[in-house]
Design an enzyme around this catalytic site. Structure first.
Site, PDB file in Angstrom:
ATOM      1  N   GLU A  25       0.827  -1.220   0.000  1.00 44.62           N
ATOM      2  CA  GLU A  25       0.000   0.000   0.000  1.00 44.62           C
ATOM      3  C   GLU A  25       0.859   1.267   0.000  1.00 44.62           C
ATOM      4  O   GLU A  25       2.063   1.226   0.303  1.00 44.62           O
ATOM      5  CB  GLU A  25      -0.959   0.016   1.198  1.00 44.62           C
ATOM      6  CG  GLU A  25      -0.249   0.030   2.538  1.00 44.62           C
ATOM      7  CD  GLU A  25      -1.052   0.684   3.659  1.00 44.62           C
ATOM      8  OE1 GLU A  25      -1.572   1.801   3.465  1.00 44.62           O
ATOM      9  OE2 GLU A  25      -1.124   0.077   4.744  1.00 44.62           O
ATOM     10  N   LYS A 160      -3.054  -1.847  15.816  1.00 44.27           N
ATOM     11  CA  LYS A 160      -2.473  -1.087  16.935  1.00 44.27           C
ATOM     12  C   LYS A 160      -3.487  -0.851  18.027  1.00 44.27           C
ATOM     13  O   LYS A 160      -4.673  -0.708  17.744  1.00 44.27           O
ATOM     14  CB  LYS A 160      -2.001   0.272  16.425  1.00 44.27           C
ATOM     15  CG  LYS A 160      -0.619   0.236  15.854  1.00 44.27           C
ATOM     16  CD  LYS A 160      -0.279   1.533  15.200  1.00 44.27           C
ATOM     17  CE  LYS A 160      -1.207   1.862  14.074  1.00 44.27           C
ATOM     18  NZ  LYS A 160      -1.263   0.944  12.979  1.00 44.27           N
TER      19      LYS A 160
HETATM   20  N1  PSU Z   1      -1.663   1.705  10.374  1.00 45.34           N
HETATM   21  C1  PSU Z   1      -0.332   2.016  10.324  1.00 45.34           C
HETATM   22  N2  PSU Z   1       0.120   2.816   9.345  1.00 45.34           N
HETATM   23  C2  PSU Z   1      -0.718   3.317   8.406  1.00 45.34           C
HETATM   24  C3  PSU Z   1      -2.114   2.969   8.446  1.00 45.34           C
HETATM   25  C4  PSU Z   1      -2.530   2.163   9.442  1.00 45.34           C
HETATM   26  O1  PSU Z   1       0.437   1.578  11.150  1.00 45.34           O
HETATM   27  O2  PSU Z   1      -0.251   4.062   7.540  1.00 45.34           O
HETATM   28  C5  PSU Z   1      -3.023   3.465   7.371  1.00 45.34           C
HETATM   29  C6  PSU Z   1      -3.407   2.307   6.454  1.00 45.34           C
HETATM   30  O3  PSU Z   1      -3.372   2.770   5.123  1.00 45.34           O
HETATM   31  C7  PSU Z   1      -4.831   2.008   6.854  1.00 45.34           C
HETATM   32  C8  PSU Z   1      -5.321   3.380   7.235  1.00 45.34           C
HETATM   33  O4  PSU Z   1      -5.604   1.434   5.830  1.00 45.34           O
HETATM   34  O5  PSU Z   1      -4.237   3.962   7.921  1.00 45.34           O
HETATM   35  C9  PSU Z   1      -6.560   3.359   8.084  1.00 45.34           C
HETATM   36  O6  PSU Z   1      -7.031   4.647   8.175  1.00 45.34           O
HETATM   37  P1  PSU Z   1      -8.521   4.924   8.674  1.00 45.34           P
HETATM   38  O7  PSU Z   1      -8.534   4.459  10.105  1.00 45.34           O
HETATM   39  O8  PSU Z   1      -8.723   6.382   8.503  1.00 45.34           O
HETATM   40  O9  PSU Z   1      -9.410   4.063   7.804  1.00 45.34           O
END
Ligand code: PSU
Ligand code: MN
Length: 304
Positions: A25, A160
């Site tokens: 990603e 996390k």
């Molecule tokens: N967790 C991480 N690093 C990240 C993300 C999540 O440790 O960069 C990113 C991923 O792309 C994940 C997104 O899909 O955050 C989730 O964001 P939201 O909670 O806004 O959907």
């Protein structure tokens, strides 16, 4: 949708010849890590994938094209622009594509684009989930809905504890998403190997994962699979140190009124500052570890 898709020739050749491909990603590059470390890591992840016998396909949006296999220049661009690049989840995709913008793809959109291209295995750091206090804010990542419907396996280090891990597991259960532990029956919590939450299935080999994936999709059970791969012991953080850092970051986010899509990047950056960069180092190492496992699973899957 295929007219919006642009598959890198090397990735295309691999897919046409049933060679293993692993998707990666780009939000982790633009929003998950600081420049220039983010670019170094993204390129190293691709190198590791190749070294482990698979073709990497970093996914992102360039001038409105859904790119499967970004070039080094494109990875550099998304890394350098960082937070200025739109973070594109499912709801953002139509706007960004129709306006021919650049965008970084989250787990949700990386899955979606992978599936369009025929890539079944995707490695990242951690997935989005149900945020703490979601019973009030309703902040639940679109990653979970995507996992409920799109046929891609996501190899990650769990989620996390900026999230509510218990509710995240409940949500995945409701959506029919298997959460499979690699050599563990406990959900890993990204920076730590332990979370206190049990999984139903402990899987011992990449081959076993590949068989489960094939069986799931042969059965017509659409949707993704979470493959939870704990951070290697030597890189894991101290449970109390990271828990305190996350709690402190969450309090600050609340005070500053950070919400919605800004929440995850804000918390990641705060945790990094509070831990004096230790969390970033753990994050990098767990991504490397996930790419290696993803490569093994991808190689098994093309043999089935
Ligand atoms: N967790 C991480 N690093 C990240 C993300 C999540 O440790 O960069 C990113 C991923 O792309 C994940 C997104 O899909 O955050 C989730 O964001 P939201 O909670 O806004 O959907
Ligand atoms: Mn959210």
């Amino acid at each position: 949708m295929k007219q919006y898709l642009e598959i890198n020739p090397i990735v295309k050749e691999a897919l046409e010849n049933n060679k293993p491909v692993v998707a990666l990603e780009s939000t982790i590059i633009s929003h998950g890590m600081p420049y220039p470390k983010n670019v170094e890591v993204a390129l190293e992840v691709e190198r590791l994938a190749r070294e482990n016998g698979v073709v990497p396909a970093t996914i992102g949006i360039i001038n409105g094209k859904l790119k499967v296999g970004l070039t080094e220049d494109e990875i550099n661009l998304l890394g350098r622009e960082g937070l200025k690049v739109p973070k594109v989840s499912r709801r953002d995709l139509a706007y960004v594509v129709s306006n021919k913008l650049n965008g970084a793809t989250t787990v949700a959109t990386t899955m979606l684009i992978s599936a369009l291209a025929g890539v079944k295995i995707f490695a990242t750091g951690g997935i989005g989930g149900v945020h703490r206090n979601a019973e009030v804010t309703m902040d639940i990542s679109a990653d979970l809905e995507e996992l409920g419907q799109t046929n891609v396996a996501v190899i990650c280090a769990g989620a996390k504890s900026i999230l509510d891990l218990k509710l995240t597991l409940e949500y995945l259960e409701t959506k029919g998403v298997p959460v499979l532990g690699y050599k563990t029956k406990e959900l890993p919590a990204f920076y730590t190997r332990k979370s206190g939450f049990n999984l139903d299935y402990k899987i011992e080999t990449p081959n076993e994962f590949a068989n489960i994936l094939k069986t799931k999709w042969d059965l017509g059970l659409n949707g993704g699979v979470v493959i939870a791969n704990p951070i290697p012991e030597e890189f894991a953080m101290d449970y109390d140190v990271i828990t305190n850092a996350i709690n402190e970051a969450i309090v600050e986010a609340e005070e500053k009124g950070i919400k919605g899509k800004d929440t995850t990047p804000f918390l990641l950056d705060k945790v990094k500052t509070i831990t004096a960069g230790k969390s970033l180092e753990a994050n990098i190492q767990l991504v490397f570890n996930n790419v290696k496992l993803a490569a093994e699973i991808a190689k098994e899957l093309v043999r089935l």
